[in-house]
Enzyme design. Structure first.
Site, short mmCIF file in Angstrom:
data_model
loop_
_atom_site.label_atom_id
_atom_site.label_comp_id
_atom_site.label_asym_id
_atom_site.label_seq_id
_atom_site.Cartn_x
_atom_site.Cartn_y
_atom_site.Cartn_z
CE LYS A 133 -0.76 -12.10 -0.01
NZ LYS A 133 -0.64 -10.62 -0.01
CB SER A 162 -4.35 -9.43 -0.06
OG SER A 162 -2.96 -9.18 -0.18
CB SER A 186 -1.58 -6.90 1.48
OG SER A 186 -2.75 -6.60 0.78
N1 GLN Z 1 -6.18 -3.42 -0.27
C1 GLN Z 1 -5.25 -3.04 -1.28
C2 GLN Z 1 -5.73 -3.54 -2.61
O1 GLN Z 1 -6.72 -4.17 -2.65
C3 GLN Z 1 -3.89 -3.54 -0.97
C4 GLN Z 1 -3.65 -4.94 -1.38
C5 GLN Z 1 -2.23 -5.36 -1.18
O2 GLN Z 1 -1.46 -4.68 -0.52
N2 GLN Z 1 -1.87 -6.46 -1.81
O3 GLN Z 1 -5.14 -3.34 -3.62
#
Ligand code: GLN
Length: 496
Positions: free
Chosen positions: A80, A163, A187
């Site tokens: 990532k 994400s 995410s």
């Molecule tokens: N969807 C969540 C956010 O937008 C989680 C994102 C994540 O885990 N990086 O913060």
């Protein structure tokens, strides 16, 4: 076995083929690079560099020949793009870091490389890991000349989740054998669920955050995304372990071999089923697939126990106060002075800060910086931030109460299957879709997603398993037992 089949192999099988010299790390790297290039339209990769990948693979072949190879020699993975890497650019999918080169590797990257993994490239994500659809990436994917969302290999009109959407799509489309992801509020789990793969976020502190671009430091955790629990166990064993000198929140708990418990009987295992995870708002197709998975667990000898997580709904406001608060602080380092984007003709220093940040941060990132600064400001800190921290503690306590009656907790990962591109343009609708992943994040508990069926539009459905602190080995075994008697994790999208 023909080279053409290499991408169907599990990590254990692939590593064995390489170790036994039935194929070479170089041949494997070439095969996956070709697949990655052929599937550029998915938008999963932000950086590919054949020369670097092949050099890494050749180094692995040399190590094998010298009898000095690590346990995962030649296994092709992607990172990532929030893990800093020396060899590839690192952008966190943000214009702020376009073209940035880190002078060092993240600890997780180093550990996987030391185990022998070969890096295929860097994978798209939501900008600074904020989001759940991978639609906010602001860097053009490899092969494209403008930023683009990542597409779900099961239906390219749908999001892969986020994400870590690039990671999930690349694994699902078998462009890599596995990928790293990060999970702040879901995410790893949610994109794994949306793309029909397996992913685990360990206990907060298990995996080093050194070199992982910070979003919300008290929540961020790295973890593997792969096809099976077994593959995840192999990777997680390498990724975890103390790094206390470099990461002040690293747990001083020895590295563990998470494959050791795989195959243990789950006869008598008590699976807690929280009523709040099955309330209104859970789509019927997801509910049906989750119910069927829970039945399968009963057949494997587990007992279902109703449990309560009464503050599940409150995890959304608590998380969306705490994570922007931390983000506003973490992202203050991007000031146009030390590194990252700098505006062209600033009037003065204030103007340099303002314009550099306004030009380079996308809408969602700016929204969170503003919310974060607001909830931390004098007069509002007590009303918002402090309250959110109290709720966070209560949520953690609720889990401990539930774990008195059960060994693991199971439920859906997300209220629906992957949605159509553009469907969650309203930030609030998007935040609400995180309701089932946020509680374990706020509590710092290990949690994972494994594919357990199909929902509407033949899209994958993931089951979430949450364990108590440091129970990754047990969680992975609970998932593994399911995967020994089902084949959802082996399904491949037609498009590939
Ligand atoms: N969807 C969540 C956010 O937008 C989680 C994102 C994540 O885990 N990086 O913060």
């Amino acid at each position: 076995m023909s080279t053409q089949d290499l991408h169907h192999l599990s990590i254990a099988a692939l590593a064995a083929q390489i170790r036994n010299r039935h194929t070479s790390a170089t041949e494997v790297a070439q095969h996956f690079l070709q697949r990655a290039k052929a599937q550029q339209a998915l938008g999963a990769f932000l950086a590919l560099d054949e020369d670097i990948t092949l050099a890494q693979a050749q180094a692995q072949d040399a190590a094998l020949a010298a009898g000095q190879a690590g346990p995962l020699a030649g296994v092709p993975i992607g990172h990532k793009d929030v893990f800093v890497t020396r060899d590839f650019p690192t952008t966190a999918s943000s214009r702020m870091l376009a073209g940035y080169r880190s002078p060092f590797d993240a600890t997780v990257v180093t550990r996987l490389a030391e185990a022998g993994c070969v890096t295929l490239g860097k994978l798209s994500c939501d900008e600074f890991a904020m989001g759940n659809g991978n639609e906010s990436a602001a860097i053009a994917p490899v092969g494209m000349d403008a930023p683009a969302p990542v597409r779900n290999p099961w239906d390219t009109q749908r999001v892969p989740g986020g994400s870590s959407g690039g990671s999930a799509a690349a694994v699902a489309a078998r462009m890599v054998a596995a990928a790293t992801g990060t999970d702040t509020g879901g995410s790893i789990r949610q994109p794994a669920s949306f793309c029909g793969i397996t992913g685990i976020k360990p206990t907060y502190g298990r995996a080093s955050r050194y070199g992982m671009i910070a979003y919300a430091s008290s929540l961020d955790q790295a973890g593997p995304m792969a096809h099976s629990a077994e593959d995840c166990a192999l990777l997680l064993s390498v990724m975890c372990g103390p790094d206390t000198e470099r990461d002040a929140t690293s747990l001083d708990v020895p590295a563990e071999n998470f494959t050791r418990q795989l195959g243990d009987s789950i006869e008598g295992l008590r699976i807690g089923v929280p009523a709040q995870f099955f309330a209104d708002g859970l789509a019927d197709d997801v509910r049906t697939a989750i119910d069927a998975a829970l039945k399968e667990y009963e057949k494997l000898g587990a007992t279902l126990v109703p449990v309560q997580l009464p503050r599940t709904q409150l995890s959304v406001p608590a998380y969306y106060i705490i994570s922007p608060a931390e983000a506003s602080s973490n992202l203050s380092r991007f000031d146009g002075v030390r590194y990252g984007h700098r505006t062209a003709n600033p009037l003065d220093l204030q103007d340099l800060y303002k314009k550099s940040r306004a030009e380079a941060f996308g809408d969602e990132v700016q929204r969170r910086i503003m919310i974060g600064a607001y909830v931390l400001s004098e007069g509002y800190y007590d009303a918002y931030y402090l309250q959110a921290q109290k709720i966070r503690r209560l949520i953690a306590n609720d889990f401990q109460a539930a774990f008195k009656d059960c060994d693991v907790i199971a439920g859906p990962v997300a209220p629906s299957v992957a949605w159509q591109l553009g469907d969650k343009a309203d930030p609030l609708a998007s935040y609400l879709a995180d309701v089932f992943t946020l509680p374990a994040s706020l509590a710092g508990l290990p949690a994972m997603s494994l594919p357990v069926g199909w929902g509407a539009h033949q899209m994958p459905v993931g089951l979430q398993l949450i364990g108590n602190y440091l129970q990754e080995g047990r969680l992975l075994n609970v998932a593994h037992r399911f995967q020994q008697v089902t084949d959802f994790h082996q399904a491949e999208p037609k498009s590939i």
